[in-house]
Design a protein around this motif. Structure first.
Motif, PDB file in Angstrom:
ATOM      1  N   ASP A 120       0.820  -1.209  -0.228  1.00  0.00           N
ATOM      2  CA  ASP A 120       0.134  -0.004  -0.031  1.00  0.00           C
ATOM      3  C   ASP A 120       0.892   1.338  -0.109  1.00  0.00           C
ATOM      4  OD1 ASP A 120      -2.455  -1.419  -0.052  1.00  0.00           O
ATOM      5  OD2 ASP A 120      -2.769  -1.224   1.987  1.00  0.00           O
ATOM      6  N   SER A 121       2.090   1.351   0.681  1.00  0.00           N
ATOM      7  CA  SER A 121       2.696   2.361   0.784  1.00  0.00           C
ATOM      8  C   SER A 121       3.689   2.585  -0.391  1.00  0.00           C
ATOM      9  CB  SER A 121       3.806   2.443   2.052  1.00  0.00           C
ATOM     10  OG  SER A 121       4.579   1.201   1.788  1.00  0.00           O
ATOM     11  N   PHE A 122       4.018   1.449  -1.072  1.00  0.00           N
ATOM     12  CA  PHE A 122       4.705   1.568  -2.560  1.00  0.00           C
ATOM     13  C   PHE A 122       3.672   2.002  -3.394  1.00  0.00           C
ATOM     14  CE2 PHE A 122       4.601  -0.543  -6.582  1.00  0.00           C
ATOM     15  CZ  PHE A 122       6.062   0.116  -7.083  1.00  0.00           C
ATOM     16  N   LYS A 123       2.459   1.514  -3.477  1.00  0.00           N
ATOM     17  CA  LYS A 123       1.286   1.985  -4.312  1.00  0.00           C
ATOM     18  C   LYS A 123       1.029   3.498  -4.232  1.00  0.00           C
ATOM     19  CE  LYS A 123      -3.341   0.929  -5.506  1.00  0.00           C
ATOM     20  NZ  LYS A 123      -4.040   2.357  -5.566  1.00  0.00           N
ATOM     21  N   GLN A 124       0.935   4.084  -3.272  1.00  0.00           N
ATOM     22  CA  GLN A 124       0.944   5.522  -2.872  1.00  0.00           C
ATOM     23  C   GLN A 124       1.683   6.149  -3.514  1.00  0.00           C
ATOM     24  OE1 GLN A 124       0.383   6.728   1.242  1.00  0.00           O
ATOM     25  NE2 GLN A 124      -0.293   8.655   0.552  1.00  0.00           N
ATOM     26  N   ILE A 125       3.102   5.706  -3.376  1.00  0.00           N
ATOM     27  CA  ILE A 125       4.087   6.652  -4.280  1.00  0.00           C
ATOM     28  C   ILE A 125       4.195   6.212  -5.532  1.00  0.00           C
ATOM     29  CG2 ILE A 125       6.574   6.570  -4.389  1.00  0.00           C
ATOM     30  CD1 ILE A 125       6.848   6.080  -1.331  1.00  0.00           C
ATOM     31  N   PHE A 126       3.866   5.352  -5.963  1.00  0.00           N
ATOM     32  CA  PHE A 126       3.710   4.759  -7.415  1.00  0.00           C
ATOM     33  C   PHE A 126       2.727   5.722  -8.055  1.00  0.00           C
ATOM     34  CE2 PHE A 126       2.403   2.562 -11.293  1.00  0.00           C
ATOM     35  CZ  PHE A 126       4.004   2.303 -11.698  1.00  0.00           C
ATOM     36  N   ASP A 127       1.389   5.628  -7.369  1.00  0.00           N
ATOM     37  CA  ASP A 127       0.325   6.211  -7.899  1.00  0.00           C
ATOM     38  C   ASP A 127       0.531   7.873  -8.263  1.00  0.00           C
ATOM     39  OD1 ASP A 127      -1.132   4.076  -8.489  1.00  0.00           O
ATOM     40  OD2 ASP A 127      -2.189   4.220  -6.705  1.00  0.00           O
ATOM     41  N   THR A 128       1.209   8.348  -7.465  1.00  0.00           N
ATOM     42  CA  THR A 128       1.430   9.853  -7.019  1.00  0.00           C
ATOM     43  C   THR A 128       2.480  10.356  -8.058  1.00  0.00           C
ATOM     44  OG1 THR A 128       0.896   9.952  -4.657  1.00  0.00           O
ATOM     45  CG2 THR A 128       2.249  11.869  -5.596  1.00  0.00           C
ATOM     46  N   TYR A 129       3.618   9.743  -8.046  1.00  0.00           N
ATOM     47  CA  TYR A 129       4.622  10.132  -8.938  1.00  0.00           C
ATOM     48  C   TYR A 129       4.863   9.578 -10.174  1.00  0.00           C
ATOM     49  CZ  TYR A 129       6.542  12.353  -4.749  1.00  0.00           C
ATOM     50  OH  TYR A 129       6.862  12.998  -3.643  1.00  0.00           O
ATOM     51  N   MET A 130       4.229   8.583 -10.368  1.00  0.00           N
ATOM     52  CA  MET A 130       4.042   7.699 -11.788  1.00  0.00           C
ATOM     53  C   MET A 130       2.912   7.983 -12.812  1.00  0.00           C
ATOM     54  SD  MET A 130       7.090   6.532 -12.451  1.00  0.00           S
ATOM     55  CE  MET A 130       7.012   4.872 -13.438  1.00  0.00           C
ATOM     56  N   PHE A 131       2.193   8.964 -12.256  1.00  0.00           N
ATOM     57  CA  PHE A 131       1.041   9.211 -12.772  1.00  0.00           C
ATOM     58  C   PHE A 131       0.956   9.619 -14.298  1.00  0.00           C
ATOM     59  CE2 PHE A 131      -2.274  12.586 -14.577  1.00  0.00           C
ATOM     60  CZ  PHE A 131      -3.425  11.542 -14.344  1.00  0.00           C
ATOM     61  N   GLU A 132       1.891  10.232 -14.868  1.00  0.00           N
ATOM     62  CA  GLU A 132       2.228  10.648 -16.262  1.00  0.00           C
ATOM     63  C   GLU A 132       2.713   9.324 -17.097  1.00  0.00           C
ATOM     64  OE1 GLU A 132       3.413  15.078 -16.799  1.00  0.00           O
ATOM     65  OE2 GLU A 132       4.860  13.776 -15.409  1.00  0.00           O
ATOM     66  N   ALA A 133       3.376   8.471 -16.364  1.00  0.00           N
ATOM     67  CA  ALA A 133       3.842   7.343 -17.068  1.00  0.00           C
ATOM     68  C   ALA A 133       2.831   6.365 -17.099  1.00  0.00           C
ATOM     69  CB  ALA A 133       5.123   6.703 -15.937  1.00  0.00           C
ATOM     70  N   SER A 134       1.937   6.323 -16.130  1.00  0.00           N
ATOM     71  CA  SER A 134       0.653   5.413 -16.235  1.00  0.00           C
ATOM     72  C   SER A 134      -0.208   5.582 -17.346  1.00  0.00           C
ATOM     73  CB  SER A 134       0.195   5.470 -14.671  1.00  0.00           C
ATOM     74  OG  SER A 134       0.994   4.774 -13.900  1.00  0.00           O
ATOM     75  N   LYS A 135      -0.405   7.017 -17.444  1.00  0.00           N
ATOM     76  CA  LYS A 135      -1.229   7.507 -18.545  1.00  0.00           C
ATOM     77  C   LYS A 135      -0.549   7.051 -19.916  1.00  0.00           C
ATOM     78  CE  LYS A 135      -3.579  11.879 -20.259  1.00  0.00           C
ATOM     79  NZ  LYS A 135      -3.436  13.384 -19.796  1.00  0.00           N
ATOM     80  N   GLU A 136       0.756   7.335 -19.974  1.00  0.00           N
ATOM     81  CA  GLU A 136       1.277   7.123 -21.245  1.00  0.00           C
ATOM     82  C   GLU A 136       1.352   5.545 -21.567  1.00  0.00           C
ATOM     83  OE1 GLU A 136       3.734   7.776 -24.675  1.00  0.00           O
ATOM     84  OE2 GLU A 136       2.787   9.040 -23.273  1.00  0.00           O
ATOM     85  N   TRP A 137       1.280   4.844 -20.667  1.00  0.00           N
ATOM     86  CA  TRP A 137       1.245   3.231 -20.624  1.00  0.00           C
ATOM     87  C   TRP A 137      -0.133   2.871 -21.303  1.00  0.00           C
ATOM     88  CZ3 TRP A 137       4.088  -0.982 -20.478  1.00  0.00           C
ATOM     89  CH2 TRP A 137       3.330  -2.466 -20.298  1.00  0.00           C
ATOM     90  N   VAL A 138      -1.195   3.259 -20.873  1.00  0.00           N
ATOM     91  CA  VAL A 138      -2.699   3.165 -21.254  1.00  0.00           C
ATOM     92  C   VAL A 138      -2.798   3.563 -22.513  1.00  0.00           C
ATOM     93  CG1 VAL A 138      -5.154   3.391 -20.936  1.00  0.00           C
ATOM     94  CG2 VAL A 138      -3.421   3.190 -18.816  1.00  0.00           C
ATOM     95  N   GLU A 139      -2.429   4.784 -22.781  1.00  0.00           N
ATOM     96  CA  GLU A 139      -2.265   5.494 -24.302  1.00  0.00           C
ATOM     97  C   GLU A 139      -1.905   4.456 -25.328  1.00  0.00           C
ATOM     98  OE1 GLU A 139      -1.257   9.408 -23.913  1.00  0.00           O
ATOM     99  OE2 GLU A 139      -2.827  10.184 -23.063  1.00  0.00           O
ATOM    100  N   THR A 140      -0.629   4.190 -25.043  1.00  0.00           N
ATOM    101  CA  THR A 140       0.408   3.181 -25.583  1.00  0.00           C
ATOM    102  C   THR A 140       0.003   1.626 -25.963  1.00  0.00           C
ATOM    103  OG1 THR A 140       2.150   4.567 -25.079  1.00  0.00           O
ATOM    104  CG2 THR A 140       2.741   2.548 -26.265  1.00  0.00           C
TER     105      THR A 140
END
Length: 224
Positions: free
Chosen positions: A111-131
């Motif tokens: 959960d603590s890892f997920k919170q950091i990932f969701d916060t800081y990798m938001f743009e990367a996550s969006k790029e992943w879905v678009e790609t």
């Protein structure tokens, strides 16, 4: 310690190495290692064990409620030794003993890892879905990690050294995180480091390097 190749990690690494967002870039890398000793690992393990015991002795002399109490367990010390050995294999030219690397590991939860990932990798996550479409970046990451180290059986650690002794820190770094997923039963650890770097700073360093080289060529041509 031996580097292990896994196709699910390779796919993620390929994506994480090509994320440019104009003035900044996000980078990430996943690496898996077996915890079986190879080469000089055994000698280094003994050295790290003595280093940690020495640290414990000094901590107990100065503070009875030391945060290092968890190191009193031999299994905990063994885990930290594996994590430091992983650092040595990731950066073979860096001497982590000089910075007492074992002091900079903190136990985390998914959960603590997920919170950091969701916060800081938001743009990367969006790029992943678009790609790629389909599952989110975090879901694909979870599946890949689970395949390699069985997340339900894992211990998760973050590594946060002082910035002046951080081999992970790149020029122009805006933020960076380093996590380790360790499965005691499988004797396997996966490191995951991800960071955001300013392209403006990186370009400035590149220009400085070019200017320095040009100046060197000018002086080479001069008759001294």
């Amino acid at each position: 310690m031996k580097f292990l190749e896994y196709t699910p990690l390779d796919r993620l690494n390929d994506f994480l190495s090509h994320m440019n967002f104009g003035e900044r870039a996000i980078k990430g890398c996943l690496e898996a290692y077996s915890c079986k000793h190879t080469g000089t690992d055994k000698k280094l393990s003994l050295s790290l064990e003595h280093e940690i015991l020495d640290y414990l002795g000094k901590s107990s002399d100065t503070d009875s409620s030391s945060p290092a109490d968890y190191l009193l367990s031999r299994s905990s010390r063994k885990t930290l030794i594996y994590l430091v050995l992983t650092l040595y294999h990731m950066y073979p030219d860096y001497d982590f003993s000089l910075m007492r690397a074992h002091q900079f590991f903190t136990e985390e939860s998914w959960d603590s890892f997920k919170q950091i990932f969701d916060t800081y990798m938001f743009e990367a996550s969006k790029e992943w879905v678009e790609t790629n479409g389909g599952n989110s970046l975090l879901e694909v990451l979870y599946k890949a990690l689970d395949e390699v180290v069985r997340l339900s059986e894992c211990e998760i650690y973050s590594y946060n050294p002082d910035c002046h002794v951080d081999p992970f820190l790149e020029k122009g770094s805006i933020w960076s995180f380093n996590f380790f997923f360790y499965n005691r039963k499988l004797k396997c650890v996966v490191s995951f480091r991800f960071c955001c770097v300013s392209n403006l700073v990186a370009d400035a360093f590149l220009v400085d390097d070019v200017s320095y080289n040009d100046d060197g060529e000018i002086f080479d041509d001069m008759d001294m």
